[in-house]
Design a protein around this motif. Sequence first.
Motif, PDB file in Angstrom:
ATOM      1  N   ASN A  14       0.906  -1.250  -0.090  1.00 31.69           N
ATOM      2  CA  ASN A  14       0.038   0.077   0.114  1.00 31.69           C
ATOM      3  C   ASN A  14       0.909   1.327   0.265  1.00 31.69           C
ATOM      4  O   ASN A  14       0.405   2.288  -0.821  1.00 31.69           O
ATOM      5  N   ALA A  15       1.933   1.286   0.530  1.00 32.23           N
ATOM      6  CA  ALA A  15       2.896   2.503   0.584  1.00 32.23           C
ATOM      7  C   ALA A  15       3.590   2.475  -0.660  1.00 32.23           C
ATOM      8  O   ALA A  15       3.469   3.800  -1.126  1.00 32.23           O
ATOM      9  N   ARG A  16       3.892   1.391  -1.311  1.00 36.25           N
ATOM     10  CA  ARG A  16       4.419   1.913  -2.716  1.00 36.25           C
ATOM     11  C   ARG A  16       3.312   2.160  -3.607  1.00 36.25           C
ATOM     12  O   ARG A  16       3.443   3.284  -4.472  1.00 36.25           O
ATOM     13  N   TRP A  17       1.904   1.799  -3.569  1.00 36.13           N
ATOM     14  CA  TRP A  17       0.787   2.279  -4.299  1.00 36.13           C
ATOM     15  C   TRP A  17       0.603   3.747  -3.961  1.00 36.13           C
ATOM     16  O   TRP A  17       0.318   4.308  -4.870  1.00 36.13           O
ATOM     17  N   HIS A  18       0.767   4.177  -2.792  1.00 46.00           N
ATOM     18  CA  HIS A  18       0.500   5.369  -2.532  1.00 46.00           C
ATOM     19  C   HIS A  18       1.407   6.336  -3.260  1.00 46.00           C
ATOM     20  O   HIS A  18       1.338   7.321  -3.680  1.00 46.00           O
ATOM     21  N   GLU A  19       2.660   5.879  -2.983  1.00 50.16           N
ATOM     22  CA  GLU A  19       3.893   6.571  -3.952  1.00 50.16           C
ATOM     23  C   GLU A  19       3.741   6.622  -5.376  1.00 50.16           C
ATOM     24  O   GLU A  19       3.866   7.712  -5.909  1.00 50.16           O
ATOM     25  N   LEU A  20       3.353   5.784  -5.861  1.00 54.10           N
ATOM     26  CA  LEU A  20       2.979   5.566  -7.326  1.00 54.10           C
ATOM     27  C   LEU A  20       1.731   6.538  -7.750  1.00 54.10           C
ATOM     28  O   LEU A  20       1.685   7.041  -8.824  1.00 54.10           O
ATOM     29  N   LEU A  21       0.781   6.470  -6.855  1.00 56.16           N
ATOM     30  CA  LEU A  21      -0.504   7.099  -7.415  1.00 56.16           C
ATOM     31  C   LEU A  21      -0.269   8.708  -7.006  1.00 56.16           C
ATOM     32  O   LEU A  21      -1.254   9.451  -7.919  1.00 56.16           O
ATOM     33  N   ARG A  22       0.252   9.052  -6.231  1.00 54.32           N
ATOM     34  CA  ARG A  22       0.340  10.567  -5.719  1.00 54.32           C
ATOM     35  C   ARG A  22       0.398  11.565  -6.767  1.00 54.32           C
ATOM     36  O   ARG A  22      -0.507  12.642  -7.062  1.00 54.32           O
ATOM     37  N   ASP A  38       0.222  20.359   0.172  1.00 56.67           N
ATOM     38  CA  ASP A  38      -1.239  20.255  -0.252  1.00 56.67           C
ATOM     39  C   ASP A  38      -1.692  18.805   0.232  1.00 56.67           C
ATOM     40  O   ASP A  38      -1.204  17.922  -0.603  1.00 56.67           O
ATOM     41  N   PRO A  39      -2.228  18.632   1.181  1.00 59.89           N
ATOM     42  CA  PRO A  39      -2.755  17.231   1.852  1.00 59.89           C
ATOM     43  C   PRO A  39      -3.824  16.563   0.660  1.00 59.89           C
ATOM     44  O   PRO A  39      -4.192  15.309   1.143  1.00 59.89           O
ATOM     45  N   ARG A  40      -4.457  17.079  -0.134  1.00 60.67           N
ATOM     46  CA  ARG A  40      -5.508  16.457  -0.878  1.00 60.67           C
ATOM     47  C   ARG A  40      -5.211  15.106  -1.602  1.00 60.67           C
ATOM     48  O   ARG A  40      -5.938  14.322  -1.372  1.00 60.67           O
ATOM     49  N   ALA A  41      -4.240  14.976  -2.179  1.00 64.24           N
ATOM     50  CA  ALA A  41      -3.903  13.842  -3.132  1.00 64.24           C
ATOM     51  C   ALA A  41      -3.690  12.619  -2.060  1.00 64.24           C
ATOM     52  O   ALA A  41      -4.096  11.791  -1.921  1.00 64.24           O
ATOM     53  N   ASP A  42      -3.117  13.015  -0.915  1.00 63.98           N
ATOM     54  CA  ASP A  42      -2.558  11.986   0.235  1.00 63.98           C
ATOM     55  C   ASP A  42      -3.984  11.631   0.833  1.00 63.98           C
ATOM     56  O   ASP A  42      -4.117  10.377   1.316  1.00 63.98           O
ATOM     57  N   VAL A  44      -7.095  11.689  -0.443  1.00 66.59           N
ATOM     58  CA  VAL A  44      -7.911  10.628  -1.276  1.00 66.59           C
ATOM     59  C   VAL A  44      -7.260   9.369  -1.328  1.00 66.59           C
ATOM     60  O   VAL A  44      -8.062   8.247  -1.095  1.00 66.59           O
ATOM     61  N   ILE A  45      -5.932   9.174  -1.381  1.00 63.86           N
ATOM     62  CA  ILE A  45      -5.242   7.948  -1.557  1.00 63.86           C
ATOM     63  C   ILE A  45      -5.351   7.094  -0.089  1.00 63.86           C
ATOM     64  O   ILE A  45      -5.733   5.921  -0.202  1.00 63.86           O
ATOM     65  N   ALA A  46      -5.056   7.679   1.057  1.00 63.79           N
ATOM     66  CA  ALA A  46      -5.324   6.943   2.272  1.00 63.79           C
ATOM     67  C   ALA A  46      -6.719   6.569   2.342  1.00 63.79           C
ATOM     68  O   ALA A  46      -6.936   5.475   2.955  1.00 63.79           O
ATOM     69  N   ALA A  48      -9.000   5.697   0.028  1.00 62.03           N
ATOM     70  CA  ALA A  48      -9.099   4.406  -0.794  1.00 62.03           C
ATOM     71  C   ALA A  48      -8.459   3.519  -0.472  1.00 62.03           C
ATOM     72  O   ALA A  48      -9.189   2.159  -0.034  1.00 62.03           O
ATOM     73  N   LEU A  49      -7.219   3.428   0.151  1.00 62.78           N
ATOM     74  CA  LEU A  49      -6.550   2.498   0.652  1.00 62.78           C
ATOM     75  C   LEU A  49      -7.092   1.675   1.869  1.00 62.78           C
ATOM     76  O   LEU A  49      -7.219   0.649   2.287  1.00 62.78           O
ATOM     77  N   GLY A  50      -7.798   2.632   2.681  1.00 63.33           N
ATOM     78  CA  GLY A  50      -8.626   2.420   3.785  1.00 63.33           C
ATOM     79  C   GLY A  50      -9.759   1.648   3.753  1.00 63.33           C
ATOM     80  O   GLY A  50     -10.002   0.602   4.352  1.00 63.33           O
ATOM     81  N   CYS A  51     -10.304   2.032   2.561  1.00 68.17           N
ATOM     82  CA  CYS A  51     -11.559   1.182   2.192  1.00 68.17           C
ATOM     83  C   CYS A  51     -11.219  -0.255   1.594  1.00 68.17           C
ATOM     84  O   CYS A  51     -11.795  -1.239   1.930  1.00 68.17           O
ATOM     85  N   VAL A  52     -10.122  -0.354   1.012  1.00 68.02           N
ATOM     86  CA  VAL A  52      -9.473  -1.521   0.482  1.00 68.02           C
ATOM     87  C   VAL A  52      -9.319  -2.583   1.826  1.00 68.02           C
ATOM     88  O   VAL A  52      -9.648  -3.734   2.149  1.00 68.02           O
ATOM     89  N   GLU A  53      -8.516  -1.727   2.937  1.00 73.16           N
ATOM     90  CA  GLU A  53      -8.314  -2.412   4.002  1.00 73.16           C
ATOM     91  C   GLU A  53      -9.606  -2.883   4.809  1.00 73.16           C
ATOM     92  O   GLU A  53      -9.597  -4.026   5.302  1.00 73.16           O
ATOM     93  N   ALA A  54     -10.526  -1.932   4.951  1.00 76.79           N
ATOM     94  CA  ALA A  54     -11.755  -2.364   5.783  1.00 76.79           C
ATOM     95  C   ALA A  54     -12.357  -3.477   5.008  1.00 76.79           C
ATOM     96  O   ALA A  54     -13.006  -4.398   5.597  1.00 76.79           O
TER      97      ALA A  54
END
Length: 86
Positions: A14-22, A38-42, A44-46, A48-54
């Motif tokens: 997930n950390a790698r996905w975050h880095e690639l998607l940002r 600017d925290p917006r992209a981070d 959105v990614i967090a 989305a990845l939180g939804c995957v985790e849940a």
Amino acid sequence: MNTPALAAWHREKNARWHELLRPEIARRLGADPADTTDPRADAVIAAALGCVEAALTAWTASDQPRALSEILDRAMGVVFTPEQPK
């Protein structure tokens, strides 16, 4: 999700996905991908990845699991709902 080594690998992935998607998410939001203030992209990614985790946690918790895609849609629907007109 219940195996510590696999859960750690999942978090690293997930950390790698975050880095690639940002950069792309930032561009789509009209933000400068290099602007780390600017925290917006981070956010959105967090989210989305939180939804995957849940969704994965819910999927593996049931003796009679539903389709993972259905569970993920349900999780994403709570977080990513279109803004209602005022």
